[in-house]
Scaffold this active site. Sequence first.
Site, PDB file in Angstrom:
ATOM      1  N   HIS A 131       1.327  -1.798   0.033  1.00 41.08           N
ATOM      2  CA  HIS A 131      -0.222  -0.079   0.146  1.00 41.08           C
ATOM      3  C   HIS A 131       0.657   1.204   0.038  1.00 41.08           C
ATOM      4  CE1 HIS A 131       0.951   1.241   4.013  1.00 41.08           C
ATOM      5  NE2 HIS A 131       0.658  -0.538   4.857  1.00 41.08           N
ATOM      6  N   CYS A 147       2.718  -4.806   6.507  1.00 42.48           N
ATOM      7  CA  CYS A 147       2.924  -4.604   5.591  1.00 42.48           C
ATOM      8  C   CYS A 147       4.355  -4.384   4.528  1.00 42.48           C
ATOM      9  CB  CYS A 147       1.109  -4.087   5.197  1.00 42.48           C
ATOM     10  SG  CYS A 147      -0.172  -3.717   5.627  1.00 42.48           S
TER      11      CYS A 147
END
Length: 172
Positions: A131, A147
Amino acid sequence: MRTPLLTELPPEAGVWLEIDTAAQRLVVWRGRERQWACEVSTGANGTGEEEGSGATPLGWHTIRSAIGAGQPPGTVYRGRRPTGEIYTEALAAAHPGRDWILTRILWLGGLEPGRNRGGNVDSQRRYIYLHGTPPSEPMGVARSHGCVRVRDDDLLALFEIAVPGTPVWLHD
């Protein structure tokens, strides 16, 4: 979308992603040919697959879902949905400590049962994504909550070529 078999990886043709957590680098491959690379930021807690660890999981994954098509760069997400906000320094100042998920989301699912798929090591249930992140966040340094953070320009390019079903290999 067809889930690749572990015996087919890395693919002889087609796009796949390699994320080296030690080098903090993502490489886009087309078969055996390196296409391009960029810096990323993975888990500040290192690598690991266990739920709640805040670590980045290793092994073969696939992109299960691509979220954010048509949204402007800087779109803020919560729970994989746009909030209606666009990231600015003023917004960041109003929400200190918020883990910013911006621009696009490429949601990963593990392909290796017992390692990154199923039970308390399931990458998809851990909400492990590639992301976007604020421009103030460093790349090349492990700083995420597990992440893989990517700069907007690189993420927008990835979003166009790394469609659902694309294999992703995370290693250290």
